[in-house]
Every structure is written in C-alpha cells, then in structure tokens.
Design a protein around this motif. Structure first.
Motif, short mmCIF file in Angstrom:
data_model
loop_
_atom_site.label_atom_id
_atom_site.label_comp_id
_atom_site.label_asym_id
_atom_site.label_seq_id
_atom_site.Cartn_x
_atom_site.Cartn_y
_atom_site.Cartn_z
N TYR A 275 22.64 6.80 -8.54
CA TYR A 275 21.18 6.76 -8.54
C TYR A 275 20.61 8.01 -9.22
CZ TYR A 275 22.76 4.20 -4.42
OH TYR A 275 23.45 3.37 -3.56
N TYR B 54 16.93 10.14 -9.04
CA TYR B 54 15.62 10.32 -8.41
C TYR B 54 14.88 11.47 -9.09
CZ TYR B 54 17.46 7.65 -4.41
OH TYR B 54 17.99 6.68 -3.60
N LEU C 213 12.60 6.81 -7.10
CA LEU C 213 13.76 6.23 -7.76
C LEU C 213 13.46 5.92 -9.22
CD1 LEU C 213 16.66 5.14 -7.29
CD2 LEU C 213 15.60 2.93 -6.77
N TYR D 84 19.02 2.93 -10.91
CA TYR D 84 20.21 2.89 -10.09
C TYR D 84 21.22 1.91 -10.68
CZ TYR D 84 18.15 -1.32 -7.95
OH TYR D 84 17.58 -2.55 -7.73
N GLN E 62 24.80 -0.24 -9.46
CA GLN E 62 25.67 -0.60 -8.34
C GLN E 62 27.09 -0.90 -8.81
OE1 GLN E 62 23.57 -2.40 -4.89
NE2 GLN E 62 22.26 -3.29 -6.47
N SER F 122 26.95 6.57 -3.80
CA SER F 122 27.31 6.04 -2.50
C SER F 122 28.33 4.93 -2.67
CB SER F 122 26.08 5.51 -1.75
OG SER F 122 25.66 4.28 -2.30
N GLY G 97 27.12 -1.11 -0.09
CA GLY G 97 26.76 -1.46 1.28
C GLY G 97 25.58 -0.65 1.75
N GLY G 98 24.62 -1.33 2.39
CA GLY G 98 23.35 -0.68 2.70
C GLY G 98 23.42 0.43 3.72
N GLN H 85 24.01 8.29 0.95
CA GLN H 85 24.05 8.76 -0.42
C GLN H 85 24.40 10.24 -0.42
OE1 GLN H 85 20.61 7.69 -2.74
NE2 GLN H 85 20.69 5.57 -2.06
N ARG I 163 16.32 0.06 0.78
CA ARG I 163 15.42 -0.94 0.21
C ARG I 163 15.83 -2.35 0.55
NH1 ARG I 163 12.47 0.90 -4.68
NH2 ARG I 163 12.40 3.16 -4.46
N GLN J 178 18.24 -7.10 -3.44
CA GLN J 178 19.03 -6.82 -4.64
C GLN J 178 19.19 -5.33 -4.87
OE1 GLN J 178 17.18 -9.08 -7.86
NE2 GLN J 178 18.91 -10.50 -7.77
N ALA J 179 18.27 -4.54 -4.36
CA ALA J 179 18.36 -3.09 -4.54
C ALA J 179 19.45 -2.48 -3.69
CB ALA J 179 17.02 -2.44 -4.25
N GLY J 180 19.98 -3.23 -2.77
CA GLY J 180 21.14 -2.80 -2.01
C GLY J 180 20.99 -1.47 -1.34
N THR J 181 21.70 -0.49 -1.84
CA THR J 181 21.79 0.79 -1.16
C THR J 181 20.71 1.78 -1.58
OG1 THR J 181 23.36 1.47 -2.85
CG2 THR J 181 24.26 0.59 -0.81
N ALA J 182 19.91 1.48 -2.56
CA ALA J 182 18.87 2.43 -3.00
C ALA J 182 17.90 2.70 -1.86
CB ALA J 182 18.13 1.88 -4.21
#
Lengths: 113, 115
Positions: free
Chosen positions: A33, A35, A45, A48, A50, A94, A97-98, A102, B95, B98-102
């Motif tokens: 990411y 920032y 942001l 990013y 993934q 990171s 996975g949510g 980070q 978030r 689709q933004a997942g981990t942001a």
C-alpha cells in the motif's frame, strides 16, 4: 531483519518534475500500500496492490502512478500532474486477509521547491 | 461505507494519569479495528487490533482497547501515562469488500504527557 525499506528519507523536487519513491519489503507479503500523510489529515490511501501485476486506485490516486512487477517492490511515481505533492509518504505491506496488520516503512518526506 | 472518527485532535495528560483516546467507526461489514502509534518523522507501529472473539484487546506498552458494537466504538486506554507515550495515535478500520486489507484511518490524536 525482516521489514520495509523506503528510500530516500528526504526528497526535494522542482515543480514539473516526476519523482519515484522506492518501497521494498522482505516479509513475503502479498499486499502492499501507499499512503499520503498531511498534518491533521490522517493517512489517505493512494494505491494498493493485493497481488503481483495487479493494483487498484485508492482515494487520492490522481497525479500518482505505481507498478508491481515483483512481490517485494511497489514503487510510487509522483507526476507533475499532482497539484500539491509536498507531503509525507508511507508504504506498508501485509499478508492477505482483512484481519492482518499492516507493517509500515519509515516514510519519505517529499518537498516540492 | 466505512469511516473512522477520532474525537479530540489533541489530548494532554499528566504522567501517571489515565489515558483515554476515543475512536468511533462506521462499517457495513463486521469490522477489523486497529490502533497504531507514530513517533515524529517515523512510520506507524501497531499497538493492538480487534478481529473476532474477546472484545477487550490488550496491546503493547500497557495499552488496551474495548470493542463495543452497540456503541460502534473502539476507545484506547492506558491506566498510567508515561512520558514515552507522547506520540500521535491513529485508529483504523479495514475497508472490506474488494479493497480487502486496505485501511481507512482516522485523522489522529496527538497525546502530550507532562511531568
């Protein structure tokens, strides 16, 4: 030691010039990411990614570009189209996975002269 | 859409006093919540996070936070402030989608500690 490196720490640019900020990680993280931090604004942001060879715009992508050709690297280019580029730029990475935290680099302070 | 509000851009306490930094969030999905600390001209360091399970989360340096779904809050506390706690603190929420981990960050709270 594993971590994220950003270079340079301080960067000065003349108006109208493009500049590239480096971000490298050796944590084997899939996601990375960028920032932007301005006083009193928190972190916003820019872009990013993934996964390698894929990236998405964040909230303030105008005037910026990125690439993700390698898992370890996610450079950010600040173009001359960015109206107010003077800021502190932070790179993070990171695992996918949510719920994963980070990890942040030390930042690059960009000043446009 | 997700959002984070940190109440109070600046909090001042005396050394040894209770630290309370407030964070409220808005999220359309079950949130993952984070508190980060930043010292001047440095990157951010994770203090603690909430994903699922126990709502009282303990972090580093004696900090803890409680997830309260009914109040949509995730306030950060420390029983006794130390001079080294002076820094800027950020609350963040994932978030999702689709933004997942942001992350979406609050605007930050600067903590000052006086002797």
């Amino acid at each position: 030691d594993g971590g994220i490196t950003q270079s340079p720490k301080y960067l000065f640019r003349k108006e109208g010039q493009n500049v590239t900020l480096s971000c490298e990680q050796n944590l084997n993280h899939d996601a990375m990411y960028w920032y932007r931090q301005d006083p009193g604004q928190g972190l916003r942001l820019i872009y990013y990614s993934q996964i390698v060879n894929d990236f998405q715009k964040g909230d303030i992508a105008e005037g910026y570009s990125v690439s993700r050709e390698k898992k370890e690297s996610f450079p950010l280019t600040v173009t001359s189209a960015q109206k107010n580029p003077t800021a502190f730029y932070l790179c993070a990475s990171s695992r996918a996975g949510g719920g994963n935290e980070q990890f942040f680099g030390p930042g690059t302070r960009l000043t446009v002269l | 859409a997700q959002s984070v509000t940190q109440l109070g851009s600046h909090v001042s306490v005396s050394e040894g006093a209770l630290v309370l930094l407030r964070c409220n969030y808005s999220s359309s999905v079950p949130p993952y919540l984070f508190w980060y600390v930043q010292y001047p001209n440095q990157g951010l360091q994770l203090l603690l996070k909430y994903t699922t399970g126990a709502t009282l989360v303990k972090g580093i340096n004696g900090f803890e936070a409680e997830f309260k779904k009914s109040e949509t809050s995730f306030h950060l506390t420390k029983p006794s402030a130390h001079m080294s706690d002076a820094a800027e603190y950020f609350c963040a929420v994932t978030r999702g989608g689709q933004a997942g981990t942001a992350l979406i960050f609050g605007k930050g709270t600067t903590l000052s500690v006086s002797s």
